[in-house]
Scaffold this motif. Structure first.
Motif, mmCIF file in Angstrom:
data_model
loop_
_atom_site.group_PDB
_atom_site.id
_atom_site.type_symbol
_atom_site.label_atom_id
_atom_site.label_comp_id
_atom_site.label_asym_id
_atom_site.label_seq_id
_atom_site.Cartn_x
_atom_site.Cartn_y
_atom_site.Cartn_z
ATOM 1 N N ARG A 1 9.894 0.166 -4.800
ATOM 2 C CA ARG A 1 8.827 -0.251 -5.579
ATOM 3 C C ARG A 1 9.427 -0.661 -7.220
ATOM 4 N N ASN B 1 2.125 4.000 -6.905
ATOM 5 C CA ASN B 1 2.835 3.992 -5.651
ATOM 6 C C ASN B 1 2.098 3.242 -4.781
ATOM 7 N N ASP B 2 1.308 2.076 -5.494
ATOM 8 C CA ASP B 2 0.880 1.175 -4.439
ATOM 9 C C ASP B 2 0.992 -0.213 -5.078
ATOM 10 N N LYS C 1 0.835 -1.238 0.044
ATOM 11 C CA LYS C 1 0.037 -0.022 0.057
ATOM 12 C C LYS C 1 0.846 1.226 0.044
ATOM 13 N N GLN C 2 0.195 2.319 -0.381
ATOM 14 C CA GLN C 2 1.018 3.623 -0.393
ATOM 15 C C GLN C 2 1.634 3.932 1.060
#
Length: 456
Positions: A345, A360-361, A338-339
């Motif tokens: 990432r 970004n999740d 999750k953000q």
């Protein structure tokens, strides 16, 4: 299962636990086909691109537990795959993998590994049983400290599941959980069904008149046991399951005198009671009510003081979940990526085209290549994947070495190692087994796709 081994120093005693982690018991069939032999054992299923068991090991290490027995059913090459991973695990824990017969239930498995469990008979010896698929924000020391203060026969963790977990279509109704709020004792647990009436024995209500019944709690299957419970388990071969046989029996022994007598509970627990009585007699700070609190009188059988005492730790407000269904497994992946999560990432070894979006999740694995005009949202993509142009991936888990052709749409899917999705396929809510090939232009929804057999 945890064992607390006393270390004798001149000034103070240091507790040391031993944990038993059950790697993939009971729910592997609910994870079909993603934990099939041609993919990987349940304990190694990736969550946020890390094997799910790594979260369990990190949690135990945070609790100060370094001695761990990992029990796995001997199905195909699963024990070898798990052992190979644990040899590369970098945490400060010592794991020994023990494989047991694939037909063994949880209690059978403990009997099979009894020689590996520390045999110290001390009062402080504890055993902890833990699933390999539990991920939680709960600080382990909160649970262990509460257990030390209450000093029960066993402690259990229950949690309030997130809306996605409790509402998922392949999850059962949450059980009835009866807790005596004055002592945080677990006094009742029963499965719920839509058409069954709710009933409770009078002997329970006589012993525990202030019971609150919860219908919003899930059993985390994380338990701490006194060492004598394991001794008893070894002898009582009619107990096959910990959650279905052992826990209900111990709970009922709190208020059923005849059950305590029939199961000869006093015989097993007497070592503990004698040590405790001796310790209390030597105490200079003993208060008059300590003994009463430990062995409360039963108003019906005034001479009956149950040797069993339970403690339930209820965790609310933070994340706690198990990956024991495909829906909840997906939810664990969404939580870990999750953000705001402190993870890498997109690693430097991955090749992501300039006009491709990675949310970004989401997370991308090492050496994965994604061509241009593709997008990845709320998803985990594993290592060494090759993803074509104009591919849309959302709410999905893509494992390692997966090849996805151009113009493919994937939503709400779990795609296992070495699968191939040919161009222009569209998939929603599908589970794809390892090595499966999805044909060009396929339109699939809600299917389980398994190589060498028909989709079911």
């Amino acid at each position: 299962m945890l064992f607390e081994k006393p270390k004798h120093h001149h000034h103070h005693r240091v507790s040391e636990f031993q944990a038993v982690v059950l790697a993939g018991y009971g729910s592997s069939n609910r994870l079909y086909p993603i934990s099939e032999e041609d993919n990987m054992p349940k304990a190694l299923l990736p969550v946020g691109n890390k094997p799910v068991i790594s979260y369990t090991l990190e949690w135990l290490e945070k609790a100060g537990i370094h001695d761990i027995i990992v029990v796995i059913q001997a199905i195909g090459s699963a024990p070898q795959k798990l052992s190979a991973y644990l040899r590369t695990y970098t945490g400060n824990v010592h794991c020994q993998v023990v494989s047991v017969d694939e037909d063994d239930e949880t209690a059978d498995a403990l009997r099979a590994i009894k020689d590996k469990i520390d045999v110290n008979r001390d009062i402080w010896m504890l055993n902890e049983l833990m699933p390999c698929d539990l991920i939680t924000e709960l600080n382990p020391r909160d649970f262990f400290d509460a257990h030390r203060v209450c000093d029960p026969t066993f402690s259990a963790l229950f949690y309030e599941p997130g809306s996605t977990e409790s509402a998922s279509k392949d999850d059962d109704l949450l059980p009835y959980v009866g807790i005596d709020s004055t002592r945080n004792a677990l006094v009742y647990k029963a499965l719920r069904s839509e058409d069954e009436d709710f009933s409770m024995r009078m002997s329970l209500l006589n012993k525990f008149p202030r019971v609150r019944v919860h219908t919003d709690l899930q059993d985390a299957h994380l338990y701490i046991f006194k060492r004598w419970v394991i001794d008893m388990l070894v002898e009582k071969e009619n107990i096959t399951s910990i959650s279905k046989d052992l826990i209900p029996m111990l709970v009922k022994c709190q208020y059923q005198k005849k059950l305590v007598e029939r199961e000869q509970i006093e015989k097993y627990s007497s070592t503990y009671e004698n040590l405790l009585a001796n310790a209390l007699s030597l105490s200079t700070t003993q208060s008059a009510d300590i003994d009463d609190e430990l062995f409360m009188d039963d108003p019906v059988h005034s001479s009956f003081k149950s040797p069993i005492k339970t403690y339930v730790h209820v965790y609310r407000g933070g994340f706690c979940g198990r990956g024991n269904t495909t829906a909840s497994y997906n939810e664990l992946n969404r939580y870990t990526t999750k953000q705001g999560a402190s993870i890498t990432r997109v690693p430097s070894s991955a090749e992501v085209a300039p006009r491709t979006q990675v949310g970004n999740d989401s997370i991308i694995g090492d050496y994965t290549k994604i061509d241009e005009r593709s997008s990845v949202k709320k998803s985990c993509v594993g290592a060494h994947c090759v993803i074509g142009k104009n591919v849309k991936i959302a709410n999905s888990v893509i494992m390692d070495h997966v090849v996805i052709g151009d113009n493919v749409k994937i939503e709400g899917c779990i795609i296992c190692n070495n699968a191939k999705i040919h161009e222009k396929a569209s998939m929603k809510d599908c589970d794809v087994a390892g090595g499966y090939i999805v044909d060009k232009d396929s339109q699939l929804k809600g299917e389980k796709l398994v190589a060498f057999r028909e989709a079911i």
